[in-house]
Design an enzyme around this catalytic site. Sequence first.
Site, PDB file in Angstrom:
ATOM      1  N   GLU A   1       0.838  -1.208   0.000  1.00 54.03           N
ATOM      2  CA  GLU A   1       0.000   0.000   0.000  1.00 54.03           C
ATOM      3  C   GLU A   1       0.869   1.252   0.000  1.00 54.03           C
ATOM      4  O   GLU A   1       0.578   2.222  -0.699  1.00 54.03           O
ATOM      5  CB  GLU A   1      -0.901   0.009   1.240  1.00 54.03           C
ATOM      6  CG  GLU A   1      -1.840  -1.179   1.307  1.00 54.03           C
ATOM      7  CD  GLU A   1      -2.609  -1.182   2.617  1.00 54.03           C
ATOM      8  OE1 GLU A   1      -2.168  -1.859   3.558  1.00 54.03           O
ATOM      9  OE2 GLU A   1      -3.611  -0.487   2.702  1.00 54.03           O
TER      10      GLU A   1
ATOM     11  N   ASP B   1     -10.710  -9.971   4.554  1.00 57.75           N
ATOM     12  CA  ASP B   1     -11.097 -11.320   4.988  1.00 57.75           C
ATOM     13  C   ASP B   1     -12.248 -11.185   5.966  1.00 57.75           C
ATOM     14  O   ASP B   1     -12.593 -10.075   6.370  1.00 57.75           O
ATOM     15  CB  ASP B   1      -9.892 -12.011   5.655  1.00 57.75           C
ATOM     16  CG  ASP B   1      -9.415 -11.242   6.887  1.00 57.75           C
ATOM     17  OD1 ASP B   1      -9.967 -11.477   7.963  1.00 57.75           O
ATOM     18  OD2 ASP B   1      -8.535 -10.380   6.763  1.00 57.75           O
TER      19      ASP B   1
HETATM   20  N1  ADE Z   1      -6.404  -7.167   9.431  1.00 54.99           N
HETATM   21  C1  ADE Z   1      -6.906  -7.769   8.335  1.00 54.99           C
HETATM   22  N2  ADE Z   1      -7.573  -8.893   8.659  1.00 54.99           N
HETATM   23  C2  ADE Z   1      -7.488  -9.005  10.008  1.00 54.99           C
HETATM   24  C3  ADE Z   1      -7.944  -9.953  10.945  1.00 54.99           C
HETATM   25  N3  ADE Z   1      -8.639 -11.026  10.541  1.00 54.99           N
HETATM   26  N4  ADE Z   1      -7.654  -9.761  12.253  1.00 54.99           N
HETATM   27  C4  ADE Z   1      -6.933  -8.690  12.646  1.00 54.99           C
HETATM   28  N5  ADE Z   1      -6.472  -7.757  11.794  1.00 54.99           N
HETATM   29  C5  ADE Z   1      -6.738  -7.914  10.496  1.00 54.99           C
END
Ligand code: ADE
Length: 222
Positions: A4, A191
Amino acid sequence: MHEELAAVLALMPDESRQQAAGREFWVGHLHGQEVVAVLSRIGKVAAATTAAVLVERFGVGGIVFTGVAGGLAPGVGVGDVVVADAFLQHDLDASPIFPRWEVPLTGTSRFPTHAGLSDRLAQAAARALPGTPVHRGLVVSGDRFVATAAESQQLREDLPEALAVEMEGAAIAQVCHDYGLPFAAVRTISDRADDTAHVDFARFVQEVASRQSAAIVQALLA
Ligand code: ADE
């Protein structure tokens, strides 16, 4: 993430590197505005240090934070964007001395972001990524990558308003609160903070998040 930052630096014609606290700060211009770009690093302590150096050493007038997060609320899917209205540390618990999640001696568990800057950031995200859902609300931070369905379900039960989970935002929100500086944060959902989170996260950062942050920052400053 490095991917990024690289995309943001590509938008800066004149950046020069300065080192402080073992970090590389990139000082220059973006759309004619003076900016300092830096990796927050990962986790709340690292992000708080980075924010404090931005304020003390570089004298920034505010902080805009971009990155990725795991989706928690039912409607917050991979690829969606979340602009935070407030942050809370989901792993902070000094009970029974202080209520769960309260930051001791502050009397609060939630640090709001700057309303005007957050509005501009949400508008920038909508312009930069047409068709992408942009959510507004509470984002929670903790020093843990949430990578099981059981843990994200527990977070949903404990904090039903939380839209997304990440590892830095609440720290930077608290530093900016202490210094009285405006803060806004935008996160792209990489996610769903479940059993496949680590796989989805890695793929997303490589393929999508790298472009997303730069596009939003560019739209914000254009
Ligand atoms: N950043 C991106 N995905 C995450 C997750 N599952 N837990 C903590 N920080 C994150």
